[in-house]
Design an enzyme around this catalytic site. Structure first.
Site, short mmCIF file in Angstrom:
data_model
loop_
_atom_site.label_atom_id
_atom_site.label_comp_id
_atom_site.label_asym_id
_atom_site.label_seq_id
_atom_site.Cartn_x
_atom_site.Cartn_y
_atom_site.Cartn_z
N ARG A 67 1.58 16.34 78.08
CA ARG A 67 0.46 16.96 78.80
C ARG A 67 -0.88 16.68 78.13
O ARG A 67 -1.92 16.68 78.78
CB ARG A 67 0.68 18.48 78.88
N LYS A 208 26.05 7.45 64.37
CA LYS A 208 26.11 7.32 62.91
C LYS A 208 27.15 6.28 62.53
O LYS A 208 28.24 6.23 63.10
CB LYS A 208 26.44 8.68 62.27
N ASP A 261 25.03 24.66 69.47
CA ASP A 261 24.14 23.64 68.91
C ASP A 261 24.91 22.47 68.31
O ASP A 261 24.45 21.34 68.37
CB ASP A 261 23.25 24.30 67.84
N HIS A 266 28.24 17.66 69.21
CA HIS A 266 28.48 16.70 68.11
C HIS A 266 29.91 16.76 67.58
O HIS A 266 30.59 15.74 67.47
CB HIS A 266 27.55 17.01 66.93
N LYS A 366 24.61 27.11 58.88
CA LYS A 366 23.34 26.95 58.17
C LYS A 366 23.39 27.78 56.90
O LYS A 366 24.15 28.73 56.80
CB LYS A 366 22.19 27.42 59.07
#
Lengths: 517, 321
Positions: A67, A208, A261, A266, A366
């Site tokens: 934008r 990967k 996530d 993955h 995490k």
């Protein structure tokens, strides 16, 4: 076979595939979300690096969109700064950048506004004429997922999805939907504008090098595949650990969580690559058929099984290395009673002949002790132990383990027992290592370099297909539903530890324990 | 007393090198060293020619068991051997990577005796590459016996005192079906790749129909073999002859090639060496710069180490010369 006509203009007679890197046809990459983090940190550095390696045609071009009002030169300057900053493991050459930057263009506009697509059409025509890009267009959606459908709709309405003689392909970043329903809606909509063969759903884990090496390891060697089944494999552990917290992404992360996530996309793709059947040929659809079949074979857990075979976790505050570390609920933008999972562990079972009864433990989190992604395949112990185990010989019996390290220090290790030198017969586990960095000293391309080049070459082997996305949602959605209904007693692990105790208990019930990577 | 060497002793010495390295490293950092070996490399070199820096650089990309065979022609030269390791610490890592090296010095008359030792020193099951650093050694009868053992032979016509003799050897090896690499050919990979890249563009490719001449400017007094290699590669790729002109610019910069110009009926493409790091190409009103850093001998070797099969493009050029 007749020799190729060197004068045919569809062939470049000067190719030397043995020595030249694979190059691709000239094209324009239309990048939606060109002012975003992904573009600046990953995509432009990857493209620049491909240009450095001479793997892009000299007339390759990028048209960026966001934008923000910017001229072509402003965009070039912005990309110059970010590429220089985020280019990893590679020199930055000012002269080459000047050359590369001549192919960068910019069109500002709102993604919902049809006028943007008129402006894009004009710009594409101008760039295609000036740089002879052969009418080849690769659209890249690096925007918020909520814009996927509007952009695709406008590409269809403006006719940009149809080429005169070049290709039209679209790359879509994850997440591919936030659940099965939204994934189906997205897929169904995409199909009305682009055929599935031109849709490239990117899962950068598959790009990967070590994940690709799983194919070479399994199907290029004769000695491993006979062991790759329930008779010899005791269980498999897949770990994707991050040492950092959510940082500034707290507000976003609390609506997503670790399972959505990481595992839904993955890690299930990695698991499918480890467990799939060999394809008859190494061609995109053949390989993806086998990965899809594997994903469809993963047992869909009932609510009771979910309680026994899954663990959600959230990190709490701790002191690490003398510094205070915030818990998830203290992170910026996170609600003080947030129920999001920053850790997820699931025991998957694959219901087919090869893997019946073999648990696949998948965990991600995490604020774990270190950043590591690896696949550990634990083999059954020797059927009969001839060595006496006692305090002086504690390793008399120890299962073999094969470790495929995805990051960092990509490589493969095989753990086995060896006699300790000296008197007596004491055994000790030792490791036989293959390390990418030392066996092939050359720089490993980043996942985005590999995948961008594949998309331009029309090779979708490492991309996710619609049926794979749907199959993995079918596996994960019931878990998300149960977790959603559960009032979790969070936080349940301290930052800097390997996750909640219940995750250890989940394995202990099968007589297993997590490997400490 | 005549000096002797024994493969067993050299291997024992090598083993001791590793034991010492591991001990030293564990005492200092407790991380040990990583013994890496992806192939065997035998380097045949005259006298004191210094190849250490080149080999150390190449070993970073292809860690190998390195056998350096030094042919000593001075009077009284004796047969001798020693084992050592080349170690380096990769950036950001705590573990040294070491590549092993055995160096044998021998007078020419002792070379036949050395061959069986060399055979015993190969790391088993790994490819064997033989690099003749000096062209004089390529014609040593004893060393020619090594050729059938090699998965690849590497020579360098550019550095050779007698390049045409090297070319003759290369032709013979190619004819015998042996994978062979000439670093003179490797030096033009980037020139070739730049030309290929220009003609990736289908608009440019149309001009190939009328292409009739190639002019190559070089900085030497006489054109090095790299120049006819490039010209004959163009002809081989197009499967027809071109008017070939080689011109010496006698530029003080010692580039292999200074400029390549392809001329057609209504078309001219030229690629010129711009500076140490880049070449600049002009075609159809376009100008583009391509990264082309000056390559070290190690860069060239590394490219050749990556190709252990016969190279059909090189073979077709050799057949035209």
């Amino acid at each position: 076979m007749a020799a190729a006509n060197p004068f045919a203009t569809d062939l470049n007679p000067f190719q030397d595939p043995l020595r030249f890197e694979r190059r691709v046809s000239p094209a324009i990459l239309v990048l939606f979300g060109a002012n975003g983090d992904l573009t600046m940190r990953k995509l432009l550095p990857a493209l620049y690096r491909l240009a450095y390696e001479r793997r892009l045609p000299s007339n390759f071009a990028v048209i960026g969109n966001s934008r923000t009002a910017m001229s072509d030169d402003d965009f070039r300057q912005k990309m110059y700064e970010s590429t220089k900053q985020f280019l990893e493991d590679s020199p930055f050459d000012e002269d080459l950048w000047q050359e590369f930057a001549r192919g960068l263009f910019y069109v500002a506009g709102n993604l919902n506004d049809p006028a943007l697509y008129q402006a894009l059409t004009a710009k594409i025509h101008e760039v295609d004429t000036a740089r002879a890009t052969g009418d080849n267009l690769l659209f890249y959606l690096s925007t918020q997922p909520s814009f996927y459908i509007p952009v695709i709709e406008q590409l269809g309405a403006s006719g940009l999805n149809k080429g005169r003689h070049g290709y039209r392909r679209i790359v879509i970043e994850k997440p591919f939907g936030s659940d099965l329903q939204t994934a189906l809606e997205l897929n169904n909509f995409v199909r009305t504008v682009f055929p599935e063969s031109d849709v490239y759903r990117i899962d950068h884990y598959l790009g990967k090098e070590t994940v690709q090496n799983v194919f070479a390891f399994r199907f290029g060697n004769g000695i491993f595949e006979p062991l790759w089944n329930r008779r010899y494999v005791n269980h498999v552990q897949i770990t994707a650990a991050e040492s950092i917290g959510v940082g500034t992404r707290g507000a976003f992360y609390q609506g997503v969580g670790a399972l959505r996530d990481m595992i839904q996309n993955h890690l299930l793709q990695v698991m499918a690559t480890v467990a799939m059947e060999p394809s008859a040929v190494f061609e995109p659809d053949a390989v993806r058929d086998e990965r899809a079949k594997l994903l469809r074979s993963i047992r869909i857990l009932s609510p009771d099984q979910i309680r026994a075979h899954t663990v959600a976790g959230q990190y709490g505050p701790a002191r690490i290395g003398g510094a205070a570390v915030k818990g998830f609920r203290e992170e910026d933008g996170v609600a003080p009673n947030a129920q999001a999972d920053t850790y997820a562990a699931v025991t998957f079972f694959v219901d087919n002949w090869r893997w019946a009864g073999v648990p696949f433990y998948v965990r991600t989190g995490k604020r774990l002790p270190k950043r590591i992604t690896e696949i550990a395949i634990q083999f059954n112990e020797a059927p009969h132990t001839v060595f006496t185990g006692d305090a002086t010989n504690p390793f008399a019996s120890r299962p073999n383990m094969l470790i495929l390290r995805i990051q960092p220090d990509e490589g493969i290790s095989l753990r086995f027992l060896s006699k300790q030198p000296g008197n007596g017969f004491r055994l000790r586990p030792v490791s036989m290592d293959f390390n990418y960095g030392t066996s092939f000293g050359t720089r490993t391309p980043t996942a985005y370099e590999t995948l961008l080049l594949d998309a331009m070459a029309g090779d979708s082997t490492l991309y996710t297909r619609q049926d794979m996305v749907e199959a993995s949602w079918k596996v994960c959605e019931p878990i998300l539903d149960v977790w959603q209904e559960t009032q979790h007693d969070f936080p349940n692990y301290e930052a800097g530890t390997w996750g909640p105790k219940s995750a250890d208990e989940m394995l202990a019930r099968h007589g297993h324990q997590w490997r400490t990577p | 007393m005549t000096a002797t060497i024994s493969a067993e002793k050299l291997l024992r010495d090598l083993s001791q090198v590793w034991t010492d390295l591991a001990k030293d490293s564990v005492e200092k950092s407790s991380t040990g060293v990583l013994r890496a070996c992806a192939m065997n490399l035998l380097v045949c070199v005259e006298g004191d020619h210094d190849v250490a820096a080149t080999l150390a650089e190449a070993a970073h990309e292809y860690p190998c068991r390195l056998l350096v065979l030094r042919v000593r022609r001075e009077p009284g030269a004796q047969l001798s051997g020693r084992a050592l390791a080349q170690c380096w610490m990769p950036f950001g890592r705590r573990q040294q990577i070491c590549s092993e090296q055995i160096e044998i010095s021998a007078p020419p008359e002792a070379l036949p005796d050395v061959l069986s030792v060399v055979r015993a020193l190969w790391a088993a099951d790994l490819p064997v590459v033989v690099w003749f650093r000096n062209d004089s050694l390529l014609v040593e009868p004893a060393l020619q016996l090594l050729l059938p053992m090699a998965d690849k032979v590497i020579v360098d016509s550019r550095r050779a005192l007698q390049p045409l003799a090297v070319l003759a050897q290369v032709k013979a090896l190619v004819a015998a079906g042996r994978p062979v690499g000439d670093l003179g050919w490797t030096r033009i990979t980037r020139w070739r790749s730049t030309i290929a890249q220009i003609f990736d563009n289908h608009v440019c490719r149309k001009n190939l129909l009328g292409l009739h001449s190639v002019t190559i400017e070089h900085t030497s007094l006489e054109p090095p073999l790299t120049v006819p290699y490039l010209a004959h590669w163009l002809e081989s790729s197009l499967n027809r002859e071109l008017r070939r002109t080689y011109r010496s610019t006698q530029n003080p910069e010692r580039w292999e090639i200074q400029r390549v110009t392809l001329t057609g009926l209504e078309f001219e493409t030229s690629i010129r060496r711009k500076d140490e790091t880049a070449v600049e190409a002009r075609w159809d009103g376009h100008t583009a710069a391509f990264v082309y850093p000056r390559q070290t001998e190690a860069d060239l070797l590394v490219e050749e180490f990556g190709i252990l099969a016969p190279d059909p493009v090189f073979q077709s050029v050799i057949a035209r010369l």
